[in-house]
Scaffold this motif. Structure first.
Motif, PDB file in Angstrom:
ATOM      1  N   THR A  52       0.873  -1.169   0.000  1.00 28.68           N
ATOM      2  CA  THR A  52       0.000   0.000   0.000  1.00 28.68           C
ATOM      3  C   THR A  52       0.907   1.215   0.000  1.00 28.68           C
ATOM      4  N   SER A  67      -8.440   6.500  10.799  1.00 28.33           N
ATOM      5  CA  SER A  67      -9.334   5.549  10.143  1.00 28.33           C
ATOM      6  C   SER A  67      -8.556   4.369   9.557  1.00 28.33           C
ATOM      7  N   MET A  68      -7.357   4.643   9.022  1.00 29.81           N
ATOM      8  CA  MET A  68      -6.546   3.559   8.482  1.00 29.81           C
ATOM      9  C   MET A  68      -6.072   2.628   9.591  1.00 29.81           C
ATOM     10  N   SER A  71      -8.678   0.311  10.299  1.00 31.34           N
ATOM     11  CA  SER A  71      -9.148  -0.448   9.139  1.00 31.34           C
ATOM     12  C   SER A  71     -10.636  -0.180   8.866  1.00 31.34           C
ATOM     13  N   TRP A  73     -12.598   0.624   6.491  1.00 32.46           N
ATOM     14  CA  TRP A  73     -12.909   0.693   5.066  1.00 32.46           C
ATOM     15  C   TRP A  73     -14.377   0.338   4.818  1.00 32.46           C
ATOM     16  N   LYS A  74     -14.974   1.057   3.862  1.00 31.92           N
ATOM     17  CA  LYS A  74     -16.363   0.789   3.474  1.00 31.92           C
ATOM     18  C   LYS A  74     -16.469   0.872   1.957  1.00 31.92           C
ATOM     19  N   TYR A 108      -8.094  -4.733  -3.377  1.00 31.15           N
ATOM     20  CA  TYR A 108      -8.855  -4.103  -2.301  1.00 31.15           C
ATOM     21  C   TYR A 108      -8.790  -4.931  -1.025  1.00 31.15           C
ATOM     22  N   SER A 112      -7.573  -3.257   2.443  1.00 29.28           N
ATOM     23  CA  SER A 112      -8.498  -3.142   3.572  1.00 29.28           C
ATOM     24  C   SER A 112      -8.305  -4.220   4.630  1.00 29.28           C
ATOM     25  N   LEU A 131     -13.748   5.029   5.735  1.00 28.93           N
ATOM     26  CA  LEU A 131     -13.060   5.327   4.486  1.00 28.93           C
ATOM     27  C   LEU A 131     -13.928   4.781   3.358  1.00 28.93           C
ATOM     28  N   ARG A 132     -14.761   5.640   2.789  1.00 32.04           N
ATOM     29  CA  ARG A 132     -15.785   5.217   1.828  1.00 32.04           C
ATOM     30  C   ARG A 132     -15.195   5.196   0.420  1.00 32.04           C
ATOM     31  N   VAL A 133     -14.941   4.001  -0.076  1.00 34.33           N
ATOM     32  CA  VAL A 133     -14.341   3.824  -1.406  1.00 34.33           C
ATOM     33  C   VAL A 133     -15.440   3.971  -2.459  1.00 34.33           C
ATOM     34  N   VAL A 159     -11.355   7.642  -2.218  1.00 33.97           N
ATOM     35  CA  VAL A 159     -12.120   7.672  -0.974  1.00 33.97           C
ATOM     36  C   VAL A 159     -12.771   9.041  -0.831  1.00 33.97           C
TER      37      VAL A 159
END
Length: 289
Positions: A52, A67-68, A71, A73-74, A108, A112, A131-133, A159
């Motif tokens: 990454t 947020s990372m 984790s 992730w959305k 992904y 994530s 984190l909205r992908v 994101v």
């Protein structure tokens, strides 16, 4: 000269005589020549950073880091499960390598993957948010490898609320090599090198503040150059737990060419003019990052 903290005062190893260096250097060269890590290191793709790609934190909202870590992730975009065509890696010296590429779905999953140390779900009170992908596209990035900086294909995930996409190396990890590791615990005395002339190297090396440097040493084979610095502990009653990085020259019998430079104390290959030291990879595997 750069001062650094070290685990113990001085050079952290007993002085090595010329004869002991020669024996050690032969052992290091022979081990490298028979190592399964050698061929990928000199002709394959061995990544030396996380898959990454590190974002530009100065231009990234502060909440993103939290947020990372959690984790959070959305996925709000459809990802293709179709395997892309192979891609071509490109190095600065013009060399190339064809490699298989992961699907966007697989990339992904790597991006994530939950962190092992997360113990709670995205605490909003601490600045975390999903984190909205919302989109994905193919891209490219430059990353360090055993053969120098290389251009690699990426999957770029957009994101919502973040100016730049998150980039994940798209090369299938099965096509990558792993970094060589020292056979035992210890320090990497020679850190990196610079080619000053075809037969002249400048070594950057670590030693203690109470040590004296008596010179450099080298053992050459047709495929390797094993280097060492003769460092000895001064006879002092007290020494602070500090180390320093200095530089010293070494002269070869033959031009370096494409030979691999190895540190005699740790046995690992050196990277030219680099701050990446393989002794630090003992518990780190980029292919699993």
């Amino acid at each position: 000269m750069l001062l650094v903290l070290v685990a113990a005062c001085g050079s952290a190893r007993a002085p090595v005589t010329d004869g002991e260096f020669t024996d050690r250097a032969r052992e290091v060269a022979e081990r490298w020549q028979s190592s399964a890590k050698r061929e990928p290191w000199i002709s394959g793709f061995v990544p030396l950073r996380n898959l990454t790609v590190e974002p530009d934190w100065e231009r990234t909202p502060r909440w993103v880091g939290r947020s990372m870590i959690n984790s959070a992730w959305k996925l709000e975009s459809e990802l293709s499960a179709e395997t892309p065509a192979p891609a071509e890696l490109r190095w600065n010296d013009g060399s190339t390598l064809s490699v298989p590429v992961l699907t966007a779905t697989a990339a992904y999953a790597g991006l994530s993957r939950p962190k092992s140390f997360v113990d709670e779900e995205c605490p909003a009170g601490k600045g975390c948010r999903p984190l909205r992908v919302i989109a994905v596209a193919r891209g490219e990035a430059t990353m360090p490898s055993s053969r120098g900086d290389v251009r690699v294909p990426t999957w770029d995930f957009t994101v919502r609320g973040v100016p730049k996409p998150f980039r994940r190396v798209a090369v299938d990890p099965a096509a990558m090599g792993g970094p060589p590791r020292p056979p035992d615990d210890g320090i990497q005395e020679v850190r990196t090198y610079e080619v000053r002339a075809p037969t002249e190297l400048r070594l950057s090396y670590l030693h203690g503040t109470c040590d004296t440097t008596y010179g450099s040493r080298v053992h050459e084979t047709p495929r390797t150059v094993v280097v060492d610095v003769d460092v000895r502990r001064d006879d002092v009653e007290f020494c602070t737990d500090m180390g320093k990085i200095d530089r010293i020259g070494v002269t070869l019998r033959e031009p370096l060419g494409r030979r691999v430079v190895l540190d005699s104390s740790s046995g690992v290959p050196l990277l030219e003019q680099s701050d990446i030291h393989l002794v630090e990879f003992q518990n780190y595997e980029p292919r699993r990052s």
